[in-house]
Write an enzyme that holds these catalytic residues in place. Structure first.
Site, short mmCIF file in Angstrom:
data_model
loop_
_atom_site.label_atom_id
_atom_site.label_comp_id
_atom_site.label_asym_id
_atom_site.label_seq_id
_atom_site.Cartn_x
_atom_site.Cartn_y
_atom_site.Cartn_z
N LEU A 75 0.84 -1.20 0.00
CA LEU A 75 0.00 0.00 0.00
C LEU A 75 0.88 1.25 0.00
O LEU A 75 0.59 2.22 -0.71
CB LEU A 75 -0.94 -0.01 1.21
CG LEU A 75 -1.87 1.19 1.31
CD1 LEU A 75 -2.77 1.30 0.09
CD2 LEU A 75 -2.73 1.12 2.58
N ARG A 117 3.95 6.45 5.56
CA ARG A 117 5.18 6.35 6.34
C ARG A 117 5.13 5.19 7.31
O ARG A 117 4.15 5.02 8.03
CB ARG A 117 5.40 7.62 7.16
CG ARG A 117 5.80 8.76 6.31
CD ARG A 117 7.13 9.27 6.77
NE ARG A 117 7.47 10.45 5.98
CZ ARG A 117 8.69 10.88 5.81
NH1 ARG A 117 9.70 10.24 6.36
NH2 ARG A 117 8.92 11.95 5.10
N CYS A 152 14.86 21.98 16.00
CA CYS A 152 15.20 20.56 16.03
C CYS A 152 16.39 20.34 15.10
O CYS A 152 16.99 21.31 14.62
CB CYS A 152 13.98 19.73 15.60
SG CYS A 152 14.15 17.96 15.91
N TRP A 168 10.67 4.24 21.63
CA TRP A 168 10.61 4.00 20.19
C TRP A 168 11.06 2.59 19.82
O TRP A 168 11.40 2.31 18.66
CB TRP A 168 11.39 5.08 19.44
CG TRP A 168 10.71 6.42 19.53
CD1 TRP A 168 9.43 6.64 19.97
CD2 TRP A 168 11.23 7.70 19.19
NE1 TRP A 168 9.13 7.98 19.93
CE2 TRP A 168 10.22 8.66 19.45
CE3 TRP A 168 12.46 8.15 18.68
CZ2 TRP A 168 10.41 10.03 19.24
CZ3 TRP A 168 12.63 9.51 18.46
CH2 TRP A 168 11.62 10.44 18.73
N HIS A 183 17.24 17.76 24.83
CA HIS A 183 16.42 18.37 23.78
C HIS A 183 15.08 17.65 23.71
O HIS A 183 15.01 16.43 23.80
CB HIS A 183 17.14 18.28 22.43
CG HIS A 183 16.23 18.55 21.27
ND1 HIS A 183 15.76 19.81 20.98
CD2 HIS A 183 15.68 17.73 20.35
CE1 HIS A 183 14.96 19.74 19.92
NE2 HIS A 183 14.89 18.50 19.53
N CYS A 207 11.04 17.98 21.63
CA CYS A 207 10.33 18.72 20.59
C CYS A 207 8.93 18.18 20.38
O CYS A 207 8.62 17.06 20.75
CB CYS A 207 11.11 18.68 19.29
SG CYS A 207 11.68 17.06 18.81
N GLU A 238 5.64 11.39 25.51
CA GLU A 238 4.71 10.41 24.94
C GLU A 238 4.67 9.10 25.72
O GLU A 238 3.79 8.29 25.47
CB GLU A 238 4.99 10.18 23.46
CG GLU A 238 6.38 9.75 23.15
CD GLU A 238 6.61 9.64 21.64
OE1 GLU A 238 6.75 10.69 21.01
OE2 GLU A 238 6.65 8.52 21.14
N HIS A 257 11.13 22.32 9.61
CA HIS A 257 10.39 21.46 8.69
C HIS A 257 10.13 22.10 7.34
O HIS A 257 9.46 21.53 6.50
CB HIS A 257 9.07 21.03 9.32
CG HIS A 257 9.29 20.07 10.44
ND1 HIS A 257 9.26 20.47 11.75
CD2 HIS A 257 9.60 18.77 10.44
CE1 HIS A 257 9.53 19.42 12.50
NE2 HIS A 257 9.74 18.39 11.74
N1 GLN Z 1 19.90 15.22 17.82
C1 GLN Z 1 18.81 14.85 17.00
C2 GLN Z 1 18.91 15.56 15.66
O1 GLN Z 1 19.35 16.65 15.60
C3 GLN Z 1 17.50 15.21 17.64
C4 GLN Z 1 16.32 14.75 16.83
C5 GLN Z 1 14.98 14.92 17.52
O2 GLN Z 1 14.81 15.61 18.45
N2 GLN Z 1 13.99 14.28 17.05
O3 GLN Z 1 18.54 15.05 14.62
ZN ZN Z 2 13.77 17.54 18.06
#
Ligand code: GLN
Ligand code: ZN
Length: 772
Positions: free
Chosen positions: A18, A533, A744, A579, A659, A661, A623, A712
């Site tokens: 698919l 995806r 990011c 994940w 970090h 996001c 999450e 993005h």
């Molecule tokens: N260090 C990762 C990057 O820069 C962080 C990615 C993320 O936060 N999803 O790709």
């Molecule tokens: Zn990120």
């Protein structure tokens, strides 16, 4: 009579048929008819598999081309007015417009496993968000006060007809009206529940049409019964289901992912013909449900785990079912706990997994077989499936006894960890002073989140290396060249804290999983993430250990190229856990602590090899939160401790970054502060810095880098836009504690726009510095 059924099947196809058909269609290579033919072929094949496994019904309606929730938007004719549909579009044109937008910049993923919206031009697609606590993203229905509904059942009726024509007994699967409204978003503050009365008549009509078309059952998914619901929402169930009941087709109310708790008696007494409960996530409720559900109703027990890939312990399943059978006499159905959408199609012959490991696993197809065995054992006695049960026992036994799974050295290392191993030696203020003296960074220091463009050349080199067409040394050299380039660009741009750019990483979890003991990778274990995806989560099957340093050589090489501080880059334990497909034979907290220990060793190795700043990414921290409020504190406690175990083995002078996001942080700010990272970088630009207000109001104590541009989009942000955002940030967080960085990582971008954007970003930081 015991029956078996499923709540839904993976639709992407055993070979992702698919996915490939969708992408060819979007590229204009095949037309609608050809795409529809692929979909119809998959449906027919999947139904045949379900029947071959002895299921009493095939599942119709779960096969979405893109997403099952957006299918309901079209089914009930409630596409937002902003798309301006005229009725001249084909159903597929409407579907893909809702899903992908019009003339927007391409939607892409930063590799974090999350789906993101697209640019701001044209007609943006419907938003995407995670389906409960899964990694599947659904398209969020948009409601407003003007939302009207109208029924467009033809596609669904055609599928019922197709299944019937093949001679299959049909159970249709739909999202129930309350969950549908709940999962949507009210645009102008409109009351979603207020739309229920307008929506219900269309559900009723649909049910009547399905009945007329020959559907024997209709399953209405109401997973929101497993959430902490406002009173008016739970109250609305009775009214709604009384109406739906009137349509005359037997209804199976399906709940999953979470215990019913205060909604248990409500779920048992709603006027439906059957109730499905998640016996994997809430085994403790099985007995009360079996007692409370009126005897004439069907009880469907989700007995096989629909969320994970482990072969079921069939003896344990049978033991769990026996008291239920005693109470239910006749009407018992067996099913996976939830839709099988969340597991790979099959793992039985996966080329990348070793033979032993394969016997421990079960994909969707193998789970159908488990249902067959359970049904037969309960119907004709265990003797009738003695061989199947023996095979299952043997596999389980080998998993339990395997030295690959339980490692005394890992247990000993965890036990030897001092109880204060999750605390830095000194408080933040003290560390901050030492770090300032060491690094001498200017105000508004600039940095990036880790990755630089993963160019086609990098991907090609990796692919060749994996194929064996590129020797180790040559691959190594290619990656070093990329790293050197990234360092040189960053120096030229004048960034303050550099990164090596992650050229050598395919994926932020896979890269570490491949080097850690306890992880395995399938060749074909794909799971749909959204639309076309798919992700292939690692299989975390055993105790985790780090046989050797994972990132030190790259980081040290990069540091050797510059006098500026080079930030080491790691993925955190919670994100690696979140994940992956994780073990079901020990608590997640323990698995997470094992990963934390491995990362801690890596952090210390980086430190002793001259890396003074280490970033530990935890984009998936939020999450992992349980769906019910009650479990949240316990989760945040162990998840936070795991992060701190990873981060706290270093000297005061070593600066730890984290970090995160693409999530709401405001409701977990105390937990984020408790991580005690010296610096946190977060995504904030798309909320126009609004996200940061929470950090300000909460008086978040440590340093923060609020993202100043959205990565993005290929659009190059203007310096003045970033200056404006930074001024907004400085109004809520003291300037001494602010960093300047993108939202990011930059892996999905190309170099020209990356350099241009960072040049403007550095200029913005300099402007603000000059004002001080
Ligand atoms: N260090 C990762 C990057 O820069 C962080 C990615 C993320 O936060 N999803 O790709
Ligand atoms: Zn990120």
């Amino acid at each position: 009579m015991i029956k078996t059924h499923i709540l839904g099947y993976p639709r992407i196809g055993a070979q992702r048929e698919l996915k490939f058909a969708l992408e060819r269609h979007w590229r204009g290579e095949i037309g609608e008819q050809e795409l529809e033919a692929v979909a119809a072929g998959l449906r027919a094949r999947h139904w045949a598999e379900q029947r071959a496994a002895g299921l009493d019904y095939v599942s119709v309606g779960d096969f979405a081309l893109y997403d099952q929730v957006v299918d309901h938007v079209l089914l009930f004719g409630c596409a937002p007015a902003r798309f301006g549909f005229t009725g001249a579009e084909t159903p597929l044109e409407r579907l893909f417009t809702l899903a992908r937008g019009v003339a927007t910049e391409a939607r892409d993923a930063c590799g974090c496993g999350n789906a993101h919206g697209s640019g701001t031009h044209g007609k943006p697609a419907l938003e995407m968000t995670k389906w409960f606590d899964t990694n599947y993203h659904y398209l969020v229905p948009e409601f407003d006060a003007a939302t009207r509904f109208s029924l467009a059942p033809q596609r669904l009726l055609d599928q019922v007809a197709a299944a019937r024509a093949l001679g299959h007994p049909v159970k249709v699967t739909l999202v129930g009206p309350l969950s549908f409204l709940w999962l949507g978003k009210a645009k102008d503050g409109a009351d979603r529940l207020g739309l229920l009365d307008a929506l219900l008549p269309h559900y009723c009509e649909l049910l009547a049409r399905l009945k007329a078309a020959g559907a024997e059952w209709v399953q209405l998914d109401e997973p929101i019964l497993g959430l902490d619901l406002p009173g008016d929402w739970s109250l609305a169930f009775e009214r709604a289901y009384h109406l739906l009941h009137g349509a005359g087709v037997p209804l199976l109310l399906a709940t999953y992912f979470s215990p019913l708790q205060e909604h248990l008696s409500l779920a048992c007494k709603l006027p439906v013909a059957g109730l499905h409960v998640d016996g994997v996530r809430a085994p403790e409720e099985l007995r009360s449900v079996a007692d409370w559900l009126p005897p004439h109703k069907v009880l469907s027990v989700g007995i096989v785990d629909g969320r994970n890939i482990w072969r079921a312990d069939l003896d344990a399943c049978l033991a769990r079912l026996r008291p239920v059978i005693d109470r239910r006499a006749g009407n018992l159905w067996l099913a996976p706990s939830c839709s099988l959408l969340h597991v790979p199609f099959t793992l039985a012959h996966d080329a990348a997994l070793d033979a032993e490991l394969r016997t421990w696993l079960a994909g969707a197809r193998e789970k159908l077989n488990e249902l067959r065995i359970l049904k037969q054992a309960l119907t004709d006695g265990e003797q009738s499936v003695a061989a199947d049960l023996a095979t299952a026992r043997a596999a389980l036994g080998s998993r339990r006894a395997s030295p690959r799974v339980s490692r005394p050295d890992v247990a000993a290392a965890l036990a030897a960890l001092p109880s204060d191993a999750d605390r830095r030696a000194s408080a933040f203020a003290q560390r901050q002073a030492v770090q300032q003296a060491r690094f001498g960074l200017p105000a508004y220091p600039t940095t990036t989140i880790g990755s630089f463009p993963q160019t086609p050349a990098i991907r090609a080199a990796r692919a060749a290396w994996r194929r064996g067409d590129l020797a180790d040394a040559a691959y190594d050299q290619a990656m070093r060249t990329e790293i050197a380039h990234a360092v040189q660009v960053q120096e030229a741009l004048g960034l303050d804290v550099l990164v090596h750019g992650e050229a050598e990483r395919n994926d932020m979890v896979e890269y570490f999983g491949e080097q850690l003991d306890g992880f395995a990778f399938s060749a074909n274990g794909w799971v749909q993430s959204y639309g076309s995806r798919c992700v292939k989560p690692p299989v975390l099957f055993g105790d985790v250990a780090r046989p050797a340093p994972m990132t030190v050589a790259w980081a040290a090489y990069a540091q050797g190229l510059t006098r500026r501080p080079m930030k080491g880059m790691l993925t955190g334990p919670v994100t690696i856990l979140q994940w992956s497909f994780v073990r079901d034979d020990q608590p997640r907290a323990l698995t997470c602590a094992q990963i934390a220990l491995a990362i801690r060793a890596e952090v210390r190795d980086l430190e002793s090899n001259g890396i003074g700043i280490v970033q530990i990414d935890e984009p998936a921290l939020r999450e992992g939160l349980p769906l019910r409020r009650a479990g949240r504190d316990a989760y945040l406690d162990w998840a936070g401790r795991a992060f701190r175990i990873a981060a706290s083995g270093v000297a005061d002078a070593t600066q730890i970054h984290t970090h995160m996001c693409y999530a709401e942080f405001n409701d977990i700010l105390p937990a984020i502060a408790a991580l005690d990272a010296d610096v946190i970088t977060i995504e904030t630009s798309r909320s126009d810095m609004e996200l940061l207000a929470g950090f300000g109001a909460f008086a978040y104590p440590n340093e923060i880098g609020p993202g100043v541009y959205d990565i993005h989009s290929p659009r190059v942000p203007a310096t003045r836009d970033m200056v404006r955002l930074l001024r907004k940030a400085a109004a809520v967080v003291p300037a001494e504690r602010l960093w300047v960085n993108p939202d990011c990582g930059l892996k999905t971008r190309a170099w020209p726009e990356t350099e241009a954007a960072l040049r403007n970003m550095v200029a913005a930081a300099r402007l603000l510095r000059a004002e001080r």
